[in-house]
Design a protein around this motif. Sequence first.
Motif, PDB file in Angstrom:
ATOM      1  N   THR A 174       0.856  -1.172   0.000  1.00 19.42           N
ATOM      2  CA  THR A 174       0.000   0.000   0.000  1.00 19.42           C
ATOM      3  C   THR A 174       0.899   1.231   0.000  1.00 19.42           C
ATOM      4  O   THR A 174       2.096   1.130  -0.234  1.00 19.42           O
ATOM      5  CB  THR A 174      -0.949  -0.021   1.226  1.00 19.42           C
ATOM      6  OG1 THR A 174      -1.864   1.077   1.132  1.00 19.42           O
ATOM      7  CG2 THR A 174      -0.184   0.059   2.536  1.00 19.42           C
TER       8      THR A 174
ATOM      9  N   VAL B 292       1.547   4.951   2.354  1.00 18.65           N
ATOM     10  CA  VAL B 292       1.213   5.650   3.589  1.00 18.65           C
ATOM     11  C   VAL B 292       1.777   7.068   3.530  1.00 18.65           C
ATOM     12  O   VAL B 292       2.744   7.336   2.804  1.00 18.65           O
ATOM     13  CB  VAL B 292       1.777   4.913   4.825  1.00 18.65           C
ATOM     14  CG1 VAL B 292       1.135   3.548   4.978  1.00 18.65           C
ATOM     15  CG2 VAL B 292       3.289   4.785   4.756  1.00 18.65           C
ATOM     16  N   ASP B 293       1.167   7.952   4.290  1.00 19.36           N
ATOM     17  CA  ASP B 293       1.700   9.309   4.432  1.00 19.36           C
ATOM     18  C   ASP B 293       2.810   9.293   5.457  1.00 19.36           C
ATOM     19  O   ASP B 293       2.614   8.883   6.600  1.00 19.36           O
ATOM     20  CB  ASP B 293       0.601  10.275   4.893  1.00 19.36           C
ATOM     21  CG  ASP B 293      -0.366  10.632   3.776  1.00 19.36           C
ATOM     22  OD1 ASP B 293       0.096  10.830   2.643  1.00 19.36           O
ATOM     23  OD2 ASP B 293      -1.577  10.710   4.052  1.00 19.36           O
TER      24      ASP B 293
ATOM     25  N   ARG C 253       4.049  10.481   0.000  1.00 21.15           N
ATOM     26  CA  ARG C 253       3.367   9.209  -0.142  1.00 21.15           C
ATOM     27  C   ARG C 253       4.438   8.144  -0.335  1.00 21.15           C
ATOM     28  O   ARG C 253       5.175   8.156  -1.309  1.00 21.15           O
ATOM     29  CB  ARG C 253       2.417   9.226  -1.332  1.00 21.15           C
ATOM     30  CG  ARG C 253       1.267  10.209  -1.185  1.00 21.15           C
ATOM     31  CD  ARG C 253       0.312   9.804  -0.083  1.00 21.15           C
ATOM     32  NE  ARG C 253      -0.399   8.579  -0.366  1.00 21.15           N
ATOM     33  CZ  ARG C 253      -1.164   7.944   0.520  1.00 21.15           C
ATOM     34  NH1 ARG C 253      -1.270   8.415   1.754  1.00 21.15           N
ATOM     35  NH2 ARG C 253      -1.799   6.836   0.190  1.00 21.15           N
TER      36      ARG C 253
ATOM     37  N   ALA D  29       3.305   7.061  10.813  1.00 15.56           N
ATOM     38  CA  ALA D  29       2.460   6.592   9.706  1.00 15.56           C
ATOM     39  C   ALA D  29       1.526   5.501  10.187  1.00 15.56           C
ATOM     40  O   ALA D  29       1.855   4.709  11.087  1.00 15.56           O
ATOM     41  CB  ALA D  29       3.317   6.069   8.556  1.00 15.56           C
ATOM     42  N   ARG D  30       0.356   5.472   9.554  1.00 14.67           N
ATOM     43  CA  ARG D  30      -0.645   4.429   9.785  1.00 14.67           C
ATOM     44  C   ARG D  30      -1.142   3.908   8.441  1.00 14.67           C
ATOM     45  O   ARG D  30      -1.108   4.622   7.435  1.00 14.67           O
ATOM     46  CB  ARG D  30      -1.852   4.979  10.561  1.00 14.67           C
ATOM     47  CG  ARG D  30      -1.559   5.477  11.972  1.00 14.67           C
ATOM     48  CD  ARG D  30      -2.814   6.083  12.576  1.00 14.67           C
ATOM     49  NE  ARG D  30      -2.618   6.599  13.916  1.00 14.67           N
ATOM     50  CZ  ARG D  30      -2.850   5.939  15.043  1.00 14.67           C
ATOM     51  NH1 ARG D  30      -3.347   4.708  14.954  1.00 14.67           N
ATOM     52  NH2 ARG D  30      -2.635   6.483  16.219  1.00 14.67           N
TER      53      ARG D  30
ATOM     54  N   GLU E  68      -3.977   3.349   5.925  1.00 15.61           N
ATOM     55  CA  GLU E  68      -5.171   4.160   5.722  1.00 15.61           C
ATOM     56  C   GLU E  68      -6.432   3.335   5.966  1.00 15.61           C
ATOM     57  O   GLU E  68      -6.429   2.105   5.866  1.00 15.61           O
ATOM     58  CB  GLU E  68      -5.172   4.740   4.312  1.00 15.61           C
ATOM     59  CG  GLU E  68      -4.066   5.769   4.112  1.00 15.61           C
ATOM     60  CD  GLU E  68      -4.112   6.410   2.748  1.00 15.61           C
ATOM     61  OE1 GLU E  68      -4.796   5.871   1.845  1.00 15.61           O
ATOM     62  OE2 GLU E  68      -3.436   7.438   2.566  1.00 15.61           O
ATOM     63  N   GLY E  69      -7.513   4.031   6.255  1.00 13.51           N
ATOM     64  CA  GLY E  69      -8.762   3.389   6.621  1.00 13.51           C
ATOM     65  C   GLY E  69      -9.592   2.937   5.449  1.00 13.51           C
ATOM     66  O   GLY E  69     -10.796   3.173   5.415  1.00 13.51           O
ATOM     67  N   SER E  70      -8.997   2.266   4.476  1.00 10.73           N
ATOM     68  CA  SER E  70      -9.713   1.750   3.314  1.00 10.73           C
ATOM     69  C   SER E  70     -10.391   0.434   3.662  1.00 10.73           C
ATOM     70  O   SER E  70      -9.817  -0.400   4.371  1.00 10.73           O
ATOM     71  CB  SER E  70      -8.742   1.549   2.148  1.00 10.73           C
ATOM     72  OG  SER E  70      -9.343   0.773   1.137  1.00 10.73           O
TER      73      SER E  70
ATOM     74  N   HIS F 184      -8.424  -2.771   3.348  1.00  6.00           N
ATOM     75  CA  HIS F 184      -7.393  -3.102   4.318  1.00  6.00           C
ATOM     76  C   HIS F 184      -7.933  -3.838   5.538  1.00  6.00           C
ATOM     77  O   HIS F 184      -7.153  -4.293   6.369  1.00  6.00           O
ATOM     78  CB  HIS F 184      -6.661  -1.833   4.759  1.00  6.00           C
ATOM     79  CG  HIS F 184      -5.847  -1.216   3.675  1.00  6.00           C
ATOM     80  ND1 HIS F 184      -5.676   0.141   3.555  1.00  6.00           N
ATOM     81  CD2 HIS F 184      -5.170  -1.768   2.636  1.00  6.00           C
ATOM     82  CE1 HIS F 184      -4.909   0.397   2.493  1.00  6.00           C
ATOM     83  NE2 HIS F 184      -4.604  -0.744   1.927  1.00  6.00           N
TER      84      HIS F 184
ATOM     85  N   ALA G 294      -6.609  -1.510   8.794  1.00  6.21           N
ATOM     86  CA  ALA G 294      -6.872  -0.081   8.646  1.00  6.21           C
ATOM     87  C   ALA G 294      -6.628   0.652   9.961  1.00  6.21           C
ATOM     88  O   ALA G 294      -7.094   0.242  11.026  1.00  6.21           O
ATOM     89  CB  ALA G 294      -8.303   0.143   8.189  1.00  6.21           C
ATOM     90  N   GLY G 295      -5.863   1.731   9.874  1.00  2.00           N
ATOM     91  CA  GLY G 295      -5.587   2.561  11.033  1.00  2.00           C
ATOM     92  C   GLY G 295      -4.428   2.085  11.887  1.00  2.00           C
ATOM     93  O   GLY G 295      -4.035   2.769  12.843  1.00  2.00           O
TER      94      GLY G 295
END
Length: 206
Positions: free
Chosen positions: A119, A121-122, A127, A149-150, A152-154, A157, A161-162
């Motif tokens: 994936t 992450v920020d 990115r 970083a985490r 993302e809440g997709s 995932h 997520a998170g």
Amino acid sequence: MLALQGDVREHVAALRRLGADVVPVRRAEELADLDGLVLPGGESTTIGRLAVRFGVMDAVRAFVAQARPVLGTCAGMVLLADRVLDGTPAQEDGSEAVGGLDVTVRRNAFGRQVDSFETTVDLAGSRVPAVLIRAPWVESVGPGVEVLARVEGSPTHGGAAGRIVAVRQGSLLATSFHPEIGDDPVVHRMFWDSVVGAAGPVVPAE
């Protein structure tokens, strides 16, 4: 570079692209003149066991305790964590762990090899690709730990997520993912900058 097992060659290549002089470490005395240390991804139980067997574990712990820059990725994050869930008894009691990073990490939290995924992450305003292979995640952090970083809440995932996948505490930087896979330099640049800052003025390669 702790070179007992894991993605040693890939980390060496990434750091040399930034101008770092990288040497393999397999014995305690080889740590004495280093300005920074990488604990690579691989098999955390194997790395921990070999570090004890080769007599290098106490030297790595001392290196961390001296607040010198350390990067731990995937298995390296597990080794640095003060608390490990779903680890081996020797990881959970600390006898085959480095410690120093005030986090609780769940080993193999993202699942088996077949569950590995990639994936982005920020991280540090960019990115960043995040390759997660039998990776840990961070369950909780102490008050001195910065979450970088985490996942993302997709919906794709799921339970990942998170989840926290990159942290920093003082001179310690750790990621659940493998920044050495691919050409993105952000994580290695963060580590290299901390090495340069700790060691004094160093001119990187053009």
